[in-house]
Design an enzyme around this catalytic site. Structure first.
Site, mmCIF file in Angstrom:
data_model
loop_
_atom_site.group_PDB
_atom_site.id
_atom_site.type_symbol
_atom_site.label_atom_id
_atom_site.label_comp_id
_atom_site.label_asym_id
_atom_site.label_seq_id
_atom_site.Cartn_x
_atom_site.Cartn_y
_atom_site.Cartn_z
ATOM 1 N N SER A 191 87.736 -120.103 71.928
ATOM 2 C CA SER A 191 86.396 -120.389 71.411
ATOM 3 C C SER A 191 86.497 -120.745 69.931
ATOM 4 C CB SER A 191 85.501 -119.161 71.574
ATOM 5 O OG SER A 191 84.353 -119.315 70.768
ATOM 6 N N HIS A 232 86.404 -124.021 74.192
ATOM 7 C CA HIS A 232 85.103 -123.405 74.470
ATOM 8 C C HIS A 232 84.223 -123.578 73.230
ATOM 9 C CE1 HIS A 232 82.478 -120.451 76.521
ATOM 10 N NE2 HIS A 232 82.252 -119.942 75.312
ATOM 11 N N ASP A 275 80.603 -122.833 71.565
ATOM 12 C CA ASP A 275 79.412 -121.978 71.653
ATOM 13 C C ASP A 275 78.247 -122.596 70.897
ATOM 14 O OD1 ASP A 275 80.312 -119.602 73.167
ATOM 15 O OD2 ASP A 275 81.751 -119.407 71.520
ATOM 16 N N MET A 335 74.470 -122.207 69.884
ATOM 17 C CA MET A 335 73.457 -121.133 69.773
ATOM 18 C C MET A 335 72.274 -121.645 68.963
ATOM 19 S SD MET A 335 75.824 -117.836 68.936
ATOM 20 C CE MET A 335 77.426 -117.580 69.710
ATOM 21 N N HIS A 340 79.221 -123.917 76.070
ATOM 22 C CA HIS A 340 78.463 -122.730 76.486
ATOM 23 C C HIS A 340 77.138 -122.740 75.723
ATOM 24 C CE1 HIS A 340 78.318 -117.996 76.378
ATOM 25 N NE2 HIS A 340 77.340 -118.510 77.117
ATOM 26 N N MET A 397 73.900 -121.308 74.613
ATOM 27 C CA MET A 397 73.067 -120.112 74.460
ATOM 28 C C MET A 397 71.791 -120.570 73.765
ATOM 29 S SD MET A 397 76.233 -117.633 73.473
ATOM 30 C CE MET A 397 77.250 -119.069 73.162
ATOM 31 N N MET A 406 79.308 -112.874 81.278
ATOM 32 C CA MET A 406 79.491 -112.437 79.889
ATOM 33 C C MET A 406 80.006 -110.993 79.872
ATOM 34 S SD MET A 406 78.818 -114.991 77.949
ATOM 35 C CE MET A 406 79.010 -114.090 76.396
ATOM 36 N N GLY A 436 76.117 -113.996 71.483
ATOM 37 C CA GLY A 436 75.587 -114.177 70.133
ATOM 38 C C GLY A 436 76.644 -114.142 69.042
ATOM 39 N N PHE A 437 77.665 -113.319 69.236
ATOM 40 C CA PHE A 437 78.643 -113.156 68.163
ATOM 41 C C PHE A 437 80.048 -112.976 68.724
ATOM 42 C CE2 PHE A 437 74.545 -111.655 66.720
ATOM 43 C CZ PHE A 437 74.392 -112.345 65.521
ATOM 44 N N GLY A 442 83.984 -111.388 68.273
ATOM 45 C CA GLY A 442 84.564 -110.157 67.747
ATOM 46 C C GLY A 442 83.962 -108.860 68.267
ATOM 47 N N ASP A 469 83.832 -114.075 79.179
ATOM 48 C CA ASP A 469 83.681 -114.462 77.771
ATOM 49 C C ASP A 469 83.187 -113.263 76.980
ATOM 50 O OD1 ASP A 469 83.106 -115.677 75.352
ATOM 51 O OD2 ASP A 469 81.502 -116.958 76.124
ATOM 52 N N GLY A 476 85.273 -110.408 74.002
ATOM 53 C CA GLY A 476 86.195 -109.290 73.895
ATOM 54 C C GLY A 476 87.483 -109.449 74.678
ATOM 55 N N GLY A 493 88.083 -115.888 71.599
ATOM 56 C CA GLY A 493 87.778 -116.368 70.261
ATOM 57 C C GLY A 493 88.672 -115.723 69.239
ATOM 58 N N SER A 494 88.331 -114.488 68.850
ATOM 59 C CA SER A 494 89.116 -113.842 67.794
ATOM 60 C C SER A 494 90.562 -113.613 68.214
ATOM 61 C CB SER A 494 88.445 -112.543 67.332
ATOM 62 O OG SER A 494 87.695 -111.960 68.349
HETATM 63 C C1 DX5 Z 1 79.787 -114.921 72.223
HETATM 64 C C2 DX5 Z 1 80.454 -116.222 72.566
HETATM 65 C C3 DX5 Z 1 81.910 -116.115 72.755
HETATM 66 C C4 DX5 Z 1 82.682 -115.690 71.533
HETATM 67 C C5 DX5 Z 1 83.833 -114.875 71.995
HETATM 68 O O1 DX5 Z 1 78.423 -115.041 72.415
HETATM 69 O O2 DX5 Z 1 79.898 -116.739 73.778
HETATM 70 O O3 DX5 Z 1 82.445 -117.328 73.289
HETATM 71 O O4 DX5 Z 1 83.167 -116.756 70.763
HETATM 72 O O5 DX5 Z 1 84.488 -114.324 70.913
HETATM 73 P P1 DX5 Z 1 85.494 -113.095 71.102
HETATM 74 O O6 DX5 Z 1 86.602 -113.592 72.002
HETATM 75 O O7 DX5 Z 1 85.936 -112.802 69.733
HETATM 76 O O8 DX5 Z 1 84.728 -111.975 71.750
HETATM 77 ZN ZN ZN Z 2 80.917 -118.420 74.728
#
Ligand code: DX5
Ligand code: ZN
Length: 217
Positions: free
Chosen positions: A9, A32, A34, A36, A65, A67, A136, A141-142, A144, A174, A176, A196-197
């Site tokens: 991501s 990926h 995101d 938002m 994705h 949102m 999910m 939304g975020f 990490g 998606d 964590g 992502g992270s």
């Molecule tokens: C959260 C996003 C994810 C996010 C995942 O709303 O949809 O795609 O980037 O980030 P990590 O992998 O750090 O949880």
């Molecule tokens: Zn996502």
């Protein structure tokens, strides 16, 4: 079960250097993205113009994705511009079946996402309209956030329903996903992993992708 796919991501990438950041994940199966809108989720990221530039900047497939509050209006435009896969949220779509068909008609893979507290059962009859189901594993939304283990039974139930149907529907998770959590999600039946992270905070993102792939496989 379909093959393991790792989708980094770019939410966790450097937004001032997106082209360079795409170059750090060339071994990914897709990027990926995101989107938002600060309404469906509290956060605000990017929209059509930036995704259009991303589309032109990489050969990798884009897994968008959404949102956002009004996917019925906006999602088809992401398909039209050449995003390989477009995911809308079940909680936001007014007519999910019509929307899924429209995405396929535009040549994209149609995908639907469920927030952690949304049960999968009401949607099982429309699985055949989808090329991917996203469960999910954090509140959207975020980046990490911590992986929610309480989603594992839902992943197992969705896996069973997809296998019953006998189709080629990818099961994506998606939120964590890391070297510590990916094995649990894979064992429950997920085959497509957003990270992502775990990818972008690694010193070597492609080594992180390879490690995740091995652990999931
Ligand atoms: C959260 C996003 C994810 C996010 C995942 O709303 O949809 O795609 O980037 O980030 P990590 O992998 O750090 O949880
Ligand atoms: Zn996502």
């Amino acid at each position: 079960m379909s093959r393991t796919c790792i989708h980094p991501s770019i939410l966790n990438a450097d937004f001032a250097n997106l082209q360079r950041e795409l170059g750090r994940i060339t071994t990914a199966d897709a990027v990926h993205v995101d989107v938002m809108d600060n309404h469906f989720v509290p956060n605000l990221t990017i929209g059509l113009p930036v995704v259009k530039s991303l589309r032109a900047a990489t050969e990798l497939p884009l897994d968008v994705h959404l949102m956002i509050e009004d996917p019925d209006t906006w999602a088809p435009q992401y398909a039209e511009m050449g995003c390989e896969s477009v995911t809308f949220h079940a909680e936001a779509a007014k007519a999910p079946i019509r929307l899924a068909r429209e995405l396929r008609a535009q040549g994209a893979r149609s995908a639907m996402a469920l927030k952690p507290a949304t049960p999968v059962e009401p949607y099982l009859d429309m699985l055949g309209e989808l090329d991917m189901l996203l469960l999910m594993t954090v509140e959207p939304g975020f980046g990490g956030q911590s992986f929610l283990d309480l989603i594992l039974p839902k992943i197992r139930r969705a896996r069973a329903a997809i296998d019953d149907l006998g189709g080629e529907i990818a099961l994506q998770v998606d939120g964590g996903i890391s070297a510590e959590t990916i094995t649990r999600a894979a064992e429950a039946g997920a085959d497509t992993f957003v990270a992502g992270s775990a990818v972008y905070s690694a010193a070597d993102p492609e080594a992180a992708i390879a490690e995740l792939r091995t652990l999931a496989g």
